[in-house]
Design a protein around this motif. Structure first.
Motif, PDB file in Angstrom:
ATOM      1  N   LYS A  31       0.850  -1.183   0.000  1.00 52.49           N
ATOM      2  CA  LYS A  31       0.000   0.000   0.000  1.00 52.49           C
ATOM      3  C   LYS A  31       0.886   1.233   0.000  1.00 52.49           C
ATOM      4  O   LYS A  31       2.082   1.151   0.251  1.00 52.49           O
ATOM      5  N   ASN A  32       0.293   2.367  -0.307  1.00 52.43           N
ATOM      6  CA  ASN A  32       0.993   3.637  -0.228  1.00 52.43           C
ATOM      7  C   ASN A  32       0.669   4.332   1.088  1.00 52.43           C
ATOM      8  O   ASN A  32      -0.358   4.045   1.718  1.00 52.43           O
ATOM      9  N   VAL A  33       1.532   5.249   1.473  1.00 54.21           N
ATOM     10  CA  VAL A  33       1.244   6.069   2.649  1.00 54.21           C
ATOM     11  C   VAL A  33      -0.010   6.882   2.378  1.00 54.21           C
ATOM     12  O   VAL A  33      -0.156   7.481   1.313  1.00 54.21           O
ATOM     13  N   LYS A  34      -0.937   6.879   3.340  1.00 51.44           N
ATOM     14  CA  LYS A  34      -2.178   7.627   3.147  1.00 51.44           C
ATOM     15  C   LYS A  34      -2.484   8.443   4.395  1.00 51.44           C
ATOM     16  O   LYS A  34      -1.970   8.153   5.494  1.00 51.44           O
ATOM     17  N   PRO A  35      -3.309   9.484   4.269  1.00 52.08           N
ATOM     18  CA  PRO A  35      -3.673  10.283   5.437  1.00 52.08           C
ATOM     19  C   PRO A  35      -4.264   9.418   6.545  1.00 52.08           C
ATOM     20  O   PRO A  35      -5.092   8.539   6.291  1.00 52.08           O
TER      21      PRO A  35
END
Length: 257
Positions: free
Chosen positions: A104-108
């Motif tokens: 996954k990507n870094v997300k808020p």
């Protein structure tokens, strides 16, 4: 830490190989017995250290909360495990920071451990080449517009409900016009120049700024007492180490994060 463990393991491995060469010089039963005990310890230690460095570099790392910037989500001295593979694997001993096989990507909303950029260090620390790990919450990603008005966070002009935030100072410090136009503000912030500005000038009223692509806005949950992206600028993706996973100490605070 991972590199130190790896080098220690390599050193013990070399020591074990040297001991193998020298073992024929031990003749008495007592000397042979002592040699075997020492060699057994060295042989076990080098493999354990290299395995630990491998696990810490690629998979899971222990981390201790160094300050109160994440109160009350995480407290000073809390010990937690950091998931290092969820955002992808980095190639060892390279400076590009490129990751592969990301889940996954870094997300808020993610609580992220990262190597702080040079702008977050003082002059002496930069001169000495000191590296520090920080832990903050991602509130925005590349392309997002971020603004703080009277302590309230807005992302893309939408007020964000931050139930996790602690405000330790009831005062709302007024806004200051630090720059004549927003372009100068953006450039100065992006280059980490706001780190030398008195905190009160931007703590409660910040921006608006646009997060550069490949960067993140990182803020502490203890918003009034956190040295974060408001001051030292956007965090490059290459500095990300992993996502906070599990708080394991103190035992009474065990929980997934």
């Amino acid at each position: 830490m991972e590199l130190k463990l790896f080098l220690a393991g390599c050193t013990l491995f070399v020591a074990a190989m040297i001991m193998q060469v020298l073992k024929r010089y031990f003749k008495t039963n007592k000397a042979i017995k002592i040699f075997k005990q020492v060699y057994s310890w060295v042989d076990t230690a080098w493999s354990a250290l290299i395995m630990a460095s491998f696990i810490m570099f690629f998979f899971v790392q222990a981390f201790q909360i160094p300050s109160g910037s994440m109160r009350n989500t995480l407290l000073e001295g809390d010990h937690l495990f950091v998931n290092k593979f969820i955002y992808g694997f980095k190639v060892p001993f390279t400076s590009s920071g490129k990751r592969y096989f990301a889940m996954k990507n870094v997300k808020p909303g993610d609580i992220v451990v990262f190597q702080c950029p040079p702008e977050a260090l003082n002059a002496l620390e930069r001169e000495q080449g000191i590296k520090k790990d920080y832990i903050k919450r991602c509130v925005a990603v590349g392309g997002d517009k971020v603004e703080i008005k009277d302590k309230k966070l807005f992302v893309n002009d939408v007020a964000i409900d931050e139930s996790y935030v602690t405000l330790g100072d009831t005062r709302v410090l007024k806004a200051f016009d630090l720059f004549t136009n927003n372009d100068d503000y953006q450039k100065s912030w992006q280059n980490g120049k706001l780190a030398i500005v008195p905190a009160g000038f931007i703590r409660d009223n910040f921006g608006p700024v646009i997060i550069p692509e490949g960067h993140y806005m990182m803020l502490g949950d203890n918003r009034d007492f956190s040295f974060d992206s408001r001051f030292w600028g956007p965090l490059p993706d290459k500095n990300v180490k992993g996502k906070a996973l599990f708080l394991y100490w103190p035992i009474k605070r065990w929980r997934l994060i």
